[in-house]
Write an enzyme that holds these catalytic residues in place. Structure first.
Site, PDB file in Angstrom:
ATOM      1  N   GLU A  97    -128.749  34.690  42.000  1.00 11.42           N
ATOM      2  CA  GLU A  97    -129.262  35.725  41.101  1.00 11.42           C
ATOM      3  C   GLU A  97    -130.545  35.346  40.374  1.00 11.42           C
ATOM      4  OE1 GLU A  97    -127.950  38.951  40.456  1.00 11.42           O
ATOM      5  OE2 GLU A  97    -126.932  38.452  42.341  1.00 11.42           O
ATOM      6  N   SER A 484     -67.645  63.332  30.513  1.00 12.13           N
ATOM      7  CA  SER A 484     -66.547  62.396  30.237  1.00 12.13           C
ATOM      8  C   SER A 484     -67.030  60.992  29.883  1.00 12.13           C
ATOM      9  CB  SER A 484     -65.614  62.328  31.444  1.00 12.13           C
ATOM     10  OG  SER A 484     -64.990  63.586  31.645  1.00 12.13           O
TER      11      SER A 484
END
Length: 773
Positions: A97, A484
């Site tokens: 870079e 139940s």
């Protein structure tokens, strides 16, 4: 007459005027440029704030064993100091870079001239000249607008940055800030994303490949474009050789080093999504969005990753089984021949693997049928496979139509262009020859939640079939009739009122005023009456009439108040229908209530967070080492209820929830017309609840009871969840005794009495007489 030479004074005067104008324009331009420069300088951001670089950092979520189970972030970034980064990694980025990074003072003037020369020769912009310092400036202090003024600001700030920060400080910002593709920001996140490694474990080949990404993260992605990534890697290695960072031999070795691209599995995935969303709500309320998504929090939770995975897998498999019992709904839609390619291209874009994964479900299109052989050829993206008759048998005998004609309304068939779900039985070779089975995305939904009864920690939570399609968390947000599954709470209240497992109640037709001038006649699920039965038999077989009679005797108000002690926040109405689970509660509430039984009658606060620290390790929140314990019922009564529910699993409605070799207690629940199916149960170390039903209430149809729809999901989950836990029995308190009774009468039985059983009692509550006394 003598002629006079023409005068040149007029030309000199014009030249003076022109020069004066030029000079004036130059001064004006200089003043304008100076003013513009002064204007820019006055509006430049301060460079010194970069010395305290604090970018958005991912917040990480950890499970109970310290493993990473989730993340919250806007940008997936994990900041690492420069001294943790390998020197060759830094050199790779510098070489690729900004080769003169260590010698320039923010701007590389020679690089600018070189780039300009190359761009002129190529007649297009081919090479940039931004230094690493300029890239940091643009990223951190400026916008990405493409204006000349931005380039001037960038140059000025780059010079200032070099005066304020060291080279290593600039690299620290750059290498943690830069976007590296695939949602990764910074070198650590990139190392994890592409290679599944920490940055300090990368080899030279991997370092060079990462250093090649900033130029174009998508074009050089090793996941998407490996060959281009290799070309860019070779360029980086050549640059490193030229800058004398590595030798030619090292570069050659790196080029020949095999690359293993292992994209990191996203931890914030579907199987944990409902748990993480439940967690996110709590964190956002306490810490706010900024700190949660940008602050790098470390969140330690009660989740057990293995249990969470088991919950997800078991719920989805169970829902598919329930859904298939309702039959095949037919193709999702029909395509014409000219629509198939575009549809398959969209499907292919969503497939993230080189081959189709065995067991996974994909969307496919029928592109060929062979009625004689009873098979269809299905295309999934760019791949094709066979769907045989045996692999779609669950859907009944489907007609196979060799054409693009849609079937008549109500007729189930597969024609060309039918869009269906298929599961992979065996994968393809060279994108052909896969074996598929017909699949179907369930309409029915479910929730599963698991709690450690000894700590109150939520170990697993799944709130629906697919979080991507519905974020509604049915585990905590839905309120459905418990059926139940609510009965054990009523039975526990009855124990405190003097009932015992041997208490005999008549199971006969009964009626009660309904409060509006009418009559209410409760019914048993199977429509039969059994006559005199004990409490144990009544709970084991979920006999409704007995439950209503018990509640009538102890009082509806007493029972409702007793139930509220278990921590229900949903409304609990004091009426006889509560005995049949008329209360609408969440799976989380009901499972928490069962955890009280599992924890010997003691309630502990529910929790998902054990500790939260900030990015610097400062503790922001920590769970009490000894949580506040609230006794709800006596250990003796908690054990008796547990013992009763063991019968439900061993010989009653919950037999499908049995786990070989482990004591299990639990209870089924089924509401009217099978609109809701439940199973809630526990082993000593873990309580879990499962609810199954449709979001818009309707019958689950055949096989829609709690024992058939919910219990198998619970059993599959629990079998996996406790596989690594030691086998434990439910420990009876010292004040519990076992005596032989006659279950037909509830009295003591002598040795040899036919049908006699050992029954448990709190000491002093056991029967005192024998049959015939």
């Amino acid at each position: 007459m003598e002629r006079r030479a023409p005068s040149s004074g007029g030309g000199k005067g014009l030249l003076k005027v022109v020069l004066l104008c030029v000079a004036t324009l130059a001064v004006i331009s200089a003043l304008g440029a100076g003013g513009y420069l002064f204007y820019l300088l006055s509006r430049l951001p301060r460079v010194d704030r970069l010395a305290d670089y604090k970018p958005p950092i991912v917040s990480q979520v950890f499970g109970d064993d310290g493993s990473l189970v989730g993340e919250f972030y806007l940008e997936r970034r994990i900041v690492v100091p420069v001294d943790r980064m390998p020197r060759k990694l830094i050199q790779a980025f510098v070489a690729a870079e900004d080769a003169s990074f260590y010698s320039h003072r923010g701007i590389d003037y020679f690089g600018i001239l070189r780039a300009a020369f190359k761009n002129v020769l190529s007649m297009r912009k081919k090479e940039g000249a931004s230094t690493i310092t300029q890239q940091v400036t643009k990223s951190m202090l400026l916008t990405s607008e493409k204006k000349f003024s931005r380039k001037i600001k960038e140059a000025i700030l780059a010079k200032r940055m070099e005066e304020k920060l060291t080279k290593d400080e600039i690299l620290y910002i750059y290498l943690n800030q830069i976007y590296m593709g695939a949602g990764a920001y910074g070198v650590q996140a990139a190392a994890e994303t592409y290679f599944g490694k920490d940055v300090d474990h990368l080899n030279l080949a991997e370092m060079a490949m990462l250093a090649g990404l900033p130029k174009s993260p998508n074009a050089y992605s090793p996941i998407k474009h490996l060959e281009k990534a290799r070309e860019r890697q070779a360029y980086v290695l050549d640059r490193m050789v030229k800058e004398a960072y590595i030798t030619p031999a090292e570069a050659e070795h790196a080029r020949n080093t095999p690359l293993s691209i292992h994209p990191m599995k996203k931890v914030n995935n579907e199987q944990s999504a409902y748990f993480l969303e439940y967690l996110r709500i709590q964190l956002e309320e306490r810490y706010g969005e900024d700190q949660l998504y940008k602050g790098g929090l470390k969140i330690y939770t009660t989740m057990n990753a293995a249990m969470q995975r088991a919950a997800y897998e078991s719920l989805r498999a169970g829902l598919k089984a329930v859904d298939k019992r309702q039959g095949f709904r037919g193709p999702q839609k029909y395509l014409q021949a000219d629509e198939v390619d575009a549809f398959c291209a969209n499907v292919e874009a969503g497939i993230d693997s080189a081959v189709l994964k065995t067991g996974e479900t994909y969307q496919g299109v029928v592109v060929g049928v062979n009625p004689a052989r009873g098979e269809a050829r299905v295309r999934v993206g760019e791949r094709t496979g066979i769907l045989s008759r045996k692999n779609m048998a669950w859907a009944g005998r489907l007609a196979l139509v060799n054409g693009y004609d849609q079937p008549r309304k109500g007729r189930k068939s597969l024609c060309l262009g039918s869009v269906i779900d298929v599961a992979v039985v065996s994968p393809e070779i060279d994108k052909q020859g896969a074996q598929f089975s017909l699949d179907q995305t369930p309409d029915v939904q479910a929730a599963l939640v698991a709690i450690d009864p000894r700590s109150g920690g939520i170990k697993a939570m799944v709130g629906g079939y697919d979080f991507r399609k519905s974020q509604f968390n049915r585990a905590m947000q839905s309120r459905r009739n418990a059926g139940s599954a609510f009965k054990p709470i009523i039975y526990a209240a009855a124990l405190d009122k003097g009932f015992t497992p041997a208490t005999v109640i008549e199971d006969v037709e009964v009626e009660y005023p309904d409060g509006s001038g009418g009559i209410w006649k409760p019914k048993n699920y199977d429509g039969t009456f059994r006559g005199p039965v004990t409490m144990r038999e009544a709970l084991t077989n979920s006999i409704n009439i007995v439950s209503v009679k018990i509640m009538d005797q102890i009082g509806a108000s007493y029972a409702a108040d007793y139930a509220r002690k278990f921590g229900f926040t949903s409304p609990i109405s004091a009426n006889l229908a509560l005995a049949l689970g008329a209360a609408s509660v969440s799976p989380l509430e009901l499972t928490s209530a069962y955890a009280v039984f599992a924890n010997k009658g003691v309630s502990l606060p529910r929790s998902v967070i054990t500790k939260v620290t900030d990015n610097d390790g400062v503790v922001l929140q920590q769970q009490d080492s000894v949580p506040v314990a609230t006794p709800i019922l006596s250990p003796e009564n908690a054990y008796v209820i547990t013992n009763l529910m063991q019968s439900v699993v061993s010989s009653g409605t919950g037999h499908r929830a049995s786990i070989v070799g482990r004591p299990v207690a639990g209870k089924t629940g089924t509401t009217n017309d099978s609109k809701d199916a439940w199973f809630v149960g526990y082993v000593p170390q873990l309580a879990a609840g499962v609810w199954v039903g449709y979001d818009q209430e309707r019958s689950l149809g055949a096989g829609g009871s709690g024992g058939q729809a919910a219990a198998p999901i619970w059993a599959e989950f629990m079998q996996k969840a406790v596989s690594e836990l030691p086998v434990e029995d439910f420990e009876a308190p010292e004040n519990v005794t076992f005596v032989l009774i006659n279950p037909r009468t509830g009295r003591l039985a002598r040795e040899g009495t036919p049908g006699a059983i050992m029954e448990c009692f709190v000491k002093g509550a056991e029967p005192s007489s024998y049959d015939g006394d």
